[in-house]
Design a protein around this motif. Sequence first.
Motif, PDB file in Angstrom:
ATOM      1  N   GLY A   1      55.107   7.004   4.547  1.00  0.00           N
ATOM      2  CA  GLY A   1      56.515   6.836   4.181  1.00  0.00           C
ATOM      3  C   GLY A   1      56.994   7.858   3.171  1.00  0.00           C
TER       4      GLY A   1
ATOM      5  N   ALA B   1      64.961  10.645  13.568  1.00  0.00           N
ATOM      6  CA  ALA B   1      65.981   9.808  12.910  1.00  0.00           C
ATOM      7  C   ALA B   1      67.136   9.600  13.891  1.00  0.00           C
TER       8      ALA B   1
ATOM      9  N   THR C   1      65.422  15.159  10.497  1.00  0.00           N
ATOM     10  CA  THR C   1      64.437  14.263   9.882  1.00  0.00           C
ATOM     11  C   THR C   1      63.659  13.551  10.974  1.00  0.00           C
TER      12      THR C   1
ATOM     13  N   PRO D   1      58.463  11.420   2.088  1.00  0.00           N
ATOM     14  CA  PRO D   1      59.162  12.555   2.697  1.00  0.00           C
ATOM     15  C   PRO D   1      58.522  13.897   2.325  1.00  0.00           C
TER      16      PRO D   1
ATOM     17  N   THR E   1      59.916  11.124  11.718  1.00  0.00           N
ATOM     18  CA  THR E   1      58.830  10.350  11.118  1.00  0.00           C
ATOM     19  C   THR E   1      57.564  10.540  11.924  1.00  0.00           C
TER      20      THR E   1
ATOM     21  N   ILE F   1      58.768  12.468   7.525  1.00  0.00           N
ATOM     22  CA  ILE F   1      58.339  11.300   6.760  1.00  0.00           C
ATOM     23  C   ILE F   1      56.894  11.055   7.193  1.00  0.00           C
ATOM     24  N   ASP F   2      55.977  11.166   6.251  1.00  0.00           N
ATOM     25  CA  ASP F   2      54.563  11.056   6.633  1.00  0.00           C
ATOM     26  C   ASP F   2      54.197   9.592   6.914  1.00  0.00           C
TER      27      ASP F   2
END
Length: 111
Positions: free
Chosen positions: A12, A54, A98, A14, A100, A8-9
């Motif tokens: 925000g 995540a 996942t 993906p 971020t 997730i850059d």
Amino acid sequence: MSITVTFIDPRGKPVEVRAEPGDNLLRVGQGAGLPLEGTCEGQMACSTCHVIVATEWFARLPEAIEEEEDMLDFAAGVRRTSRLSCQIELTEDLDGLTVTVPAESTDLRRM
Ligand code: FES
């Protein structure tokens, strides 16, 4: 078998990336154009490769060693599930991972 990792850059958005077992998470993210600086190239001497994992994936990663924990203390925007991406080697078990890229991250290459 290839592995799919979703970054997730900082805005925000993906970004889904294909990788292979044995690939390094930092390199995969950099290859996909994410703003992960990785100044020390995996020597645990910076924290510019910081990502927030995540929650559901955090416990599935091998635990961070003390040096990594120490370096994370210097990372901007650190959270309970923060890791240094340079220390994460991808395995088949991590298919679907996942992470971020924190908004606080700065990539000097882009300044
Ligand atoms: Fe410096 Fe990960 S690249 S600690």
